[in-house]
Design a protein around this motif. Sequence first.
Motif, PDB file in Angstrom:
ATOM      1  N   TYR A  60      -6.758  -4.633 -11.147  1.00 11.85           N
ATOM      2  CA  TYR A  60      -5.381  -4.690 -11.627  1.00 11.85           C
ATOM      3  C   TYR A  60      -4.480  -5.373 -10.604  1.00 11.85           C
ATOM      4  O   TYR A  60      -4.695  -5.251  -9.388  1.00 11.85           O
ATOM      5  N   ALA A  61      -3.463  -6.041 -11.109  1.00 12.43           N
ATOM      6  CA  ALA A  61      -2.398  -6.518 -10.248  1.00 12.43           C
ATOM      7  C   ALA A  61      -1.624  -5.306  -9.735  1.00 12.43           C
ATOM      8  O   ALA A  61      -1.492  -4.294 -10.431  1.00 12.43           O
ATOM      9  N   ASP A  62      -1.104  -5.421  -8.532  1.00 13.95           N
ATOM     10  CA  ASP A  62      -0.369  -4.297  -7.941  1.00 13.95           C
ATOM     11  C   ASP A  62       0.814  -3.887  -8.814  1.00 13.95           C
ATOM     12  O   ASP A  62       1.164  -2.711  -8.874  1.00 13.95           O
ATOM     13  N   SER A  63       1.415  -4.844  -9.487  1.00 14.08           N
ATOM     14  CA  SER A  63       2.616  -4.576 -10.273  1.00 14.08           C
ATOM     15  C   SER A  63       2.347  -3.683 -11.490  1.00 14.08           C
ATOM     16  O   SER A  63       3.286  -3.109 -12.043  1.00 14.08           O
ATOM     17  N   VAL A  64       1.091  -3.578 -11.924  1.00 13.57           N
ATOM     18  CA  VAL A  64       0.777  -2.782 -13.114  1.00 13.57           C
ATOM     19  C   VAL A  64      -0.153  -1.613 -12.808  1.00 13.57           C
ATOM     20  O   VAL A  64      -0.424  -0.793 -13.698  1.00 13.57           O
ATOM     21  N   LYS A  65      -0.631  -1.535 -11.589  1.00 15.79           N
ATOM     22  CA  LYS A  65      -1.577  -0.484 -11.225  1.00 15.79           C
ATOM     23  C   LYS A  65      -0.954   0.892 -11.465  1.00 15.79           C
ATOM     24  O   LYS A  65       0.173   1.156 -11.074  1.00 15.79           O
ATOM     25  N   GLY A  66      -1.716   1.759 -12.136  1.00 16.28           N
ATOM     26  CA  GLY A  66      -1.225   3.089 -12.439  1.00 16.28           C
ATOM     27  C   GLY A  66      -0.472   3.187 -13.752  1.00 16.28           C
ATOM     28  O   GLY A  66      -0.210   4.296 -14.240  1.00 16.28           O
ATOM     29  N   ARG A  67      -0.110   2.047 -14.328  1.00 20.82           N
ATOM     30  CA  ARG A  67       0.615   2.038 -15.608  1.00 20.82           C
ATOM     31  C   ARG A  67      -0.222   1.419 -16.731  1.00 20.82           C
ATOM     32  O   ARG A  67      -0.113   1.826 -17.889  1.00 20.82           O
TER      33      ARG A  67
END
Length: 122
Positions: A60-67
């Motif tokens: 995942y890209a950091d900007s979407v990780k966890g979402r």
Amino acid sequence: QVQLVESGGGLVQAGGSLRLSCAGSGRSFSTSAMGWFRQAPGKEREFVAAISWSGGSTYYADSVKGRFTISRDNAKNTVYLQMNSLKPEDTAVYYCAAGSAIARVTTTPDYWGQGTQVTVSS
């Protein structure tokens, strides 16, 4: 050869959820690594998420990780992108992509879908 068709885009309020689908056709879909990219107005296309052919590895890209969560169902020739806690900055055209290996699909995919619009209102 792999053909890809995205669906599931739309308009959602900030904090909401959407699930994108990418239906693939062609003999090599189940052995292809799959990915999602996005392109916002005036910006370059950027990597969002990728999954190996078996589904055993995801990135995942950091900007979407966890979402965001990427998954696939090889029996249905479909890859999904579950997007939760959406933000206005997630607004973009989302593209499905396929590649021979996960290292390739995250950078220079071999095949692209036509894209689906996701708009997140504040």
